[in-house]
Design a protein around this motif. Structure first.
Motif, PDB file in Angstrom:
ATOM      1  N   LEU A  83       1.965   5.699 -11.240  1.00  0.00           N
ATOM      2  CA  LEU A  83       2.684   4.589 -10.407  1.00  0.00           C
ATOM      3  C   LEU A  83       3.900   4.020 -10.869  1.00  0.00           C
ATOM      4  O   LEU A  83       4.511   4.199 -12.044  1.00  0.00           O
ATOM      5  N   PRO A  84       4.850   3.481 -10.243  1.00  0.00           N
ATOM      6  CA  PRO A  84       6.245   3.181 -10.418  1.00  0.00           C
ATOM      7  C   PRO A  84       6.390   2.008 -11.404  1.00  0.00           C
ATOM      8  O   PRO A  84       5.655   0.984 -11.084  1.00  0.00           O
ATOM      9  N   GLY A  85       7.312   2.075 -12.493  1.00  0.00           N
ATOM     10  CA  GLY A  85       7.638   1.032 -13.170  1.00  0.00           C
ATOM     11  C   GLY A  85       6.249   0.301 -13.953  1.00  0.00           C
ATOM     12  O   GLY A  85       5.646   1.084 -14.425  1.00  0.00           O
ATOM     13  N   TRP A  86       6.319  -0.860 -13.830  1.00  0.00           N
ATOM     14  CA  TRP A  86       5.451  -1.649 -14.160  1.00  0.00           C
ATOM     15  C   TRP A  86       4.205  -2.095 -13.565  1.00  0.00           C
ATOM     16  O   TRP A  86       3.202  -2.709 -14.140  1.00  0.00           O
ATOM     17  N   SER A  87       4.106  -1.462 -12.534  1.00  0.00           N
ATOM     18  CA  SER A  87       2.869  -1.688 -11.583  1.00  0.00           C
ATOM     19  C   SER A  87       1.596  -0.938 -12.067  1.00  0.00           C
ATOM     20  O   SER A  87       0.463  -1.433 -11.966  1.00  0.00           O
ATOM     21  N   GLY A  88       1.732   0.138 -12.987  1.00  0.00           N
ATOM     22  CA  GLY A  88       0.506   0.605 -13.379  1.00  0.00           C
ATOM     23  C   GLY A  88      -0.240  -0.231 -14.476  1.00  0.00           C
ATOM     24  O   GLY A  88      -1.318  -0.321 -14.557  1.00  0.00           O
ATOM     25  N   THR A  89       0.644  -0.705 -15.182  1.00  0.00           N
ATOM     26  CA  THR A  89       0.233  -1.549 -16.379  1.00  0.00           C
ATOM     27  C   THR A  89      -0.364  -2.910 -15.676  1.00  0.00           C
ATOM     28  O   THR A  89      -1.574  -3.230 -16.195  1.00  0.00           O
ATOM     29  N   LEU A  90       0.126  -3.483 -14.692  1.00  0.00           N
ATOM     30  CA  LEU A  90      -0.211  -4.384 -14.100  1.00  0.00           C
ATOM     31  C   LEU A  90      -1.687  -4.242 -13.150  1.00  0.00           C
ATOM     32  O   LEU A  90      -2.547  -5.137 -13.484  1.00  0.00           O
ATOM     33  N   PHE A 139       0.951  -1.255  -0.017  1.00  0.00           N
ATOM     34  CA  PHE A 139       0.098   0.099  -0.012  1.00  0.00           C
ATOM     35  C   PHE A 139       0.887   1.348  -0.154  1.00  0.00           C
ATOM     36  O   PHE A 139       0.553   2.240  -0.594  1.00  0.00           O
ATOM     37  N   ALA A 140       2.049   1.345   0.569  1.00  0.00           N
ATOM     38  CA  ALA A 140       2.903   2.357   0.530  1.00  0.00           C
ATOM     39  C   ALA A 140       3.847   2.626  -0.285  1.00  0.00           C
ATOM     40  O   ALA A 140       3.900   3.605  -0.996  1.00  0.00           O
ATOM     41  N   TRP A 141       4.082   1.593  -0.876  1.00  0.00           N
ATOM     42  CA  TRP A 141       5.208   1.759  -2.116  1.00  0.00           C
ATOM     43  C   TRP A 141       4.765   2.634  -3.424  1.00  0.00           C
ATOM     44  O   TRP A 141       5.227   3.362  -3.779  1.00  0.00           O
ATOM     45  N   PRO A 142       3.497   2.304  -3.989  1.00  0.00           N
ATOM     46  CA  PRO A 142       3.012   2.831  -4.872  1.00  0.00           C
ATOM     47  C   PRO A 142       2.526   4.375  -4.649  1.00  0.00           C
ATOM     48  O   PRO A 142       2.859   5.322  -5.608  1.00  0.00           O
ATOM     49  N   SER A 143       2.236   4.721  -3.394  1.00  0.00           N
ATOM     50  CA  SER A 143       2.070   5.942  -3.017  1.00  0.00           C
ATOM     51  C   SER A 143       3.435   6.976  -3.136  1.00  0.00           C
ATOM     52  O   SER A 143       3.611   7.908  -3.491  1.00  0.00           O
ATOM     53  N   VAL A 144       4.087   6.374  -2.325  1.00  0.00           N
ATOM     54  CA  VAL A 144       5.502   7.079  -1.984  1.00  0.00           C
ATOM     55  C   VAL A 144       6.336   7.211  -3.449  1.00  0.00           C
ATOM     56  O   VAL A 144       6.978   8.220  -3.840  1.00  0.00           O
ATOM     57  N   ARG A 145       6.256   6.134  -4.353  1.00  0.00           N
ATOM     58  CA  ARG A 145       7.105   6.461  -5.359  1.00  0.00           C
ATOM     59  C   ARG A 145       6.017   6.888  -6.679  1.00  0.00           C
ATOM     60  O   ARG A 145       6.321   6.925  -7.938  1.00  0.00           O
ATOM     61  N   SER A 146       4.950   7.599  -6.176  1.00  0.00           N
ATOM     62  CA  SER A 146       4.234   8.179  -7.518  1.00  0.00           C
ATOM     63  C   SER A 146       4.811   9.262  -8.034  1.00  0.00           C
ATOM     64  O   SER A 146       5.210  10.243  -7.432  1.00  0.00           O
ATOM     65  N   SER A 147       4.868   9.149  -9.313  1.00  0.00           N
ATOM     66  CA  SER A 147       5.435  10.283 -10.132  1.00  0.00           C
ATOM     67  C   SER A 147       5.019  10.091 -11.613  1.00  0.00           C
ATOM     68  O   SER A 147       4.482   8.960 -11.802  1.00  0.00           O
ATOM     69  N   ALA A 148       4.955  10.958 -12.463  1.00  0.00           N
ATOM     70  CA  ALA A 148       4.672  10.934 -13.866  1.00  0.00           C
ATOM     71  C   ALA A 148       5.617  10.085 -14.466  1.00  0.00           C
ATOM     72  O   ALA A 148       6.915  10.246 -14.379  1.00  0.00           O
ATOM     73  N   MET A 171      -6.622  -7.661  -2.924  1.00  0.00           N
ATOM     74  CA  MET A 171      -6.387  -6.584  -2.105  1.00  0.00           C
ATOM     75  C   MET A 171      -5.184  -6.426  -2.056  1.00  0.00           C
ATOM     76  O   MET A 171      -5.118  -4.943  -1.898  1.00  0.00           O
ATOM     77  N   LEU A 172      -4.088  -7.081  -2.065  1.00  0.00           N
ATOM     78  CA  LEU A 172      -2.801  -6.720  -1.934  1.00  0.00           C
ATOM     79  C   LEU A 172      -2.131  -6.312  -3.379  1.00  0.00           C
ATOM     80  O   LEU A 172      -1.099  -5.746  -3.310  1.00  0.00           O
ATOM     81  N   VAL A 173      -2.713  -6.700  -4.300  1.00  0.00           N
ATOM     82  CA  VAL A 173      -2.225  -6.291  -5.605  1.00  0.00           C
ATOM     83  C   VAL A 173      -3.053  -5.394  -6.599  1.00  0.00           C
ATOM     84  O   VAL A 173      -2.568  -4.151  -7.086  1.00  0.00           O
ATOM     85  N   GLY A 174      -4.037  -5.753  -6.861  1.00  0.00           N
ATOM     86  CA  GLY A 174      -5.036  -5.152  -7.553  1.00  0.00           C
ATOM     87  C   GLY A 174      -5.535  -3.860  -7.042  1.00  0.00           C
ATOM     88  O   GLY A 174      -5.610  -2.624  -7.626  1.00  0.00           O
ATOM     89  N   ASN A 175      -6.105  -3.742  -5.828  1.00  0.00           N
ATOM     90  CA  ASN A 175      -6.319  -2.395  -4.944  1.00  0.00           C
ATOM     91  C   ASN A 175      -5.358  -1.387  -4.969  1.00  0.00           C
ATOM     92  O   ASN A 175      -5.358  -0.214  -5.554  1.00  0.00           O
TER      93      ASN A 175
END
Length: 338
Positions: A275-282, A37-46, A259-263
């Motif tokens: 979202l960082p890297g490949w996570s937005g696509t996933l 939950f924290a990694w996507p938010s902390v690394r959020s950037s364009a 819950m831990l991946v999709g959300n």
């Protein structure tokens, strides 16, 4: 004479290695939760956010160079000839916004309904571009460019908080439906029917709350309800299918995936490209992300940009139906051959 089982108070305490294993497991669980939950938010950037730049080729190149200097690899630029073309791309959800340099000083076109975070980022990095085409963009201290919001968020929810907050209840609703139906209803076919029925009623209820009470949605109520219903159905039916085939293991796998991946990777509160890297696509390949993007399309863009989200959700729905069918056939074979 029946013997009475020893009470918990009479049972010997657990050995210390058991305590250590429990502590290690809990530490791992909380670490995974925090990371998810924290990694996507902390690394959020364009990261490659698609935008348009309207104007002559030389001006477009200068604007692109200036944007890349301020935010390297932050934007994927589509060059268009005029303002109308840029606006069309925004309304069709092909880009999040545009910088228009067709008439002198740059103007920023945004669609906060597509992503308030991207709109703010684009406005921020565009500051200082207030130079006439043919001149080098200012390297700081320039006047902020004029901003036009083509597709704004509703006046009752200008920050988009309702839509962002609604992502988690959609996931929880689908998971709860799968859990309760698998425990309270016997028969895979009846469980699937219950999940689909709940998707319809849940879609009507959630869309009504978001649209008529909280004022977080615009557009057609029927289309918004359908978007929510499809997201709930894809989530609940896929988890029910896993449970019917694998039992509690399948229920756990489905819950963890959603819950831990999709959300956390759904990008509903910002945008997938933030979202960082490949996570937005996933995240867009899973029901929470696809459902959030579909709801934005139906609520604010007359359905434009909804195709890929619908394909993803229908695929998950079909996968859930196949798993339910396989689980039902397996249960019948086991019943015939004890």
């Amino acid at each position: 004479m029946a013997t009475q089982a020893p009470s918990t108070a009479d049972a010997p305490p657990s050995p210390w290695p058991t305590v250590v294993r429990a502590v290690v497991l809990l530490t791992a669980v909380i670490s995974v939760l925090l990371t998810a939950f924290a990694w996507p938010s902390v690394r959020s950037s364009a990261h490659g956010v698609p935008i348009a730049v309207a104007g002559p080729g030389s001006a477009v190149e200068q604007v692109g160079a200036a944007l890349d200097q301020r935010l390297p690899d932050g934007f994927a630029i589509t060059e268009v000839a005029d303002t109308a073309a840029a606006e069309r791309l925004i309304r069709d959800r092909e880009v999040y916004g545009a910088i228009d340099v067709t008439s002198g000083a740059p103007r920023v076109l945004v669609a906060s309904a597509a992503s308030a975070a991207v709109a703010q980022t684009l406005q921020s990095v565009a500051t200082g571009l207030g130079q006439a085409p043919g001149q080098a963009p200012a390297q700081g201290g320039g006047a902020p460019p004029a901003v036009r919001d083509l597709v704004p968020l509703p006046a009752d929810d200008p920050r988009g908080a309702g839509l962002a907050a609604g992502a988690l209840p959609l996931v929880m609703g689908g998971m709860l439906a799968a859990f309760l139906l698998s425990r309270l209803v016997r028969g895979t076919a009846r469980q699937a029917a219950g999940a689909l029925a709940f998707a319809v009623t849940g879609g009507l209820a959630v869309a009504a709350i978001l649209q008529f009470w909280l004022g977080s949605l615009d557009g057609s109520y029927a289309a918004n309800s359908g978007a929510v219903a499809l997201a709930i159905a894809a989530t609940s039916l896929s988890i029910i299918g896993l449970e019917s085939l694998l039992g509690y293991v399948g229920l756990g796998l489905g819950a963890v995936a959603m819950m831990l991946v999709g959300n956390p990777l759904s990008g509903v509160s910002t945008a997938p490209e933030m979202l960082p890297g490949w996570s937005g696509t996933l995240g867009q390949l899973m029901p929470p992300g696809a459902g959030g993007q579909l709801l934005r399309s139906t609520a604010f863009f007359d359905g434009h940009g909804a195709t890929s989200s619908v394909v993803v959700l229908v695929t998950w729905l079909a996968l859930g139906a196949v798993l339910c069918l396989a689980g039902g056939l397996r249960a019948r074979r086991v019943g015939k051959h004890p």
